[in-house]
Design a protein around this motif. Structure first.
Motif, PDB file in Angstrom:
ATOM      1  N   SER A  36      -7.891   6.693  -7.188  1.00  0.00           N
ATOM      2  CA  SER A  36      -6.478   7.078  -7.187  1.00  0.00           C
ATOM      3  C   SER A  36      -6.456   8.596  -7.520  1.00  0.00           C
ATOM      4  CB  SER A  36      -5.648   6.464  -8.438  1.00  0.00           C
ATOM      5  OG  SER A  36      -5.997   6.734  -9.541  1.00  0.00           O
ATOM      6  N   LYS A  52       3.903   5.709  -5.790  1.00  0.00           N
ATOM      7  CA  LYS A  52       3.436   5.493  -7.170  1.00  0.00           C
ATOM      8  C   LYS A  52       2.521   6.821  -7.727  1.00  0.00           C
ATOM      9  CE  LYS A  52       0.938   2.385  -9.094  1.00  0.00           C
ATOM     10  NZ  LYS A  52       0.746   0.977  -9.895  1.00  0.00           N
ATOM     11  N   ASN A  85       2.162   1.859  -3.395  1.00  0.00           N
ATOM     12  CA  ASN A  85       1.135   2.472  -4.291  1.00  0.00           C
ATOM     13  C   ASN A  85       1.093   4.002  -4.022  1.00  0.00           C
ATOM     14  OD1 ASN A  85       0.521   0.197  -5.612  1.00  0.00           O
ATOM     15  ND2 ASN A  85      -1.228  -0.578  -4.064  1.00  0.00           N
ATOM     16  N   ASP A 107       0.777  -0.984   0.038  1.00  0.00           N
ATOM     17  CA  ASP A 107      -0.125   0.109  -0.068  1.00  0.00           C
ATOM     18  C   ASP A 107       0.851   1.326  -0.152  1.00  0.00           C
ATOM     19  OD1 ASP A 107      -2.896   1.190   0.149  1.00  0.00           O
ATOM     20  OD2 ASP A 107      -1.968   1.963   2.192  1.00  0.00           O
TER      21      ASP A 107
END
Length: 155
Positions: A109, A60, A57, A54
């Motif tokens: 996101s 990213k 992520n 996580d």
């Protein structure tokens, strides 16, 4: 998720293996974690392995969606300023998420939130008493964006 002990020929002592076996639309998805820790395998998998994924992520998201990777200047301060702005943008998106709970946008996101809620074409009309925002009738998230703005504006 289950755990068992395993010792490869090159290892001096056995180690715990935490296995998670999933079957999805794309077929089987086995995952194995090897650890020398002797605590509960569930805790190892969910609190460390999943948390690490996580975290990656989130990094990213910041690099790809909020342009933290654009540090191409030859001057250190310019690159640092870009990273600070990217970090600030990420903080704003995380704060925005608190107002998006129980909506279709809650788990999106930052790149999707940017495309669906932030990058919206509109006409803004301002006079001395009020500001009017005119959005296209074909904008698919008009009701959700209006509801979000109502929640953001203090009473």
């Amino acid at each position: 998720t289950f755990r068992f002990q395993y010792q490869a020929r090159s290892w001096k002592y056995p180690r715990w293996v935490v296995a998670r076996l999933e079957e999805g639309e794309l077929g089987s998805n086995p995952r194995f974690i090897i650890s020398s820790r002797y605590d509960d395998g569930f805790k190892l998998y969910y609190e460390q392995y999943c948390a690490r994924g996580d975290m990656e992520n989130r990094i990213k998201d910041q690099q790809l969606s909020l342009f933290a990777d654009r540090t191409s200047s030859t001057h250190w301060w310019a690159n640092q300023w870009r990273l600070i702005l990217s970090g600030f943008a990420y903080t704003l998106f995380e704060r925005l998420r608190t107002y998006l709970k129980k909506t279709p946008f809650a788990r999106m996101s930052p790149s999707n939130l940017r495309l669906k809620l932030i990058k919206v074409g509109a006409v803004i009309i301002r006079n001395t008493r009020r500001i009017r925002v005119l959005m296209s009738d074909s904008y698919p998230y008009k009701a959700q964006l209006s509801d979000l703005v109502r929640r953001l504006v203090p009473n």
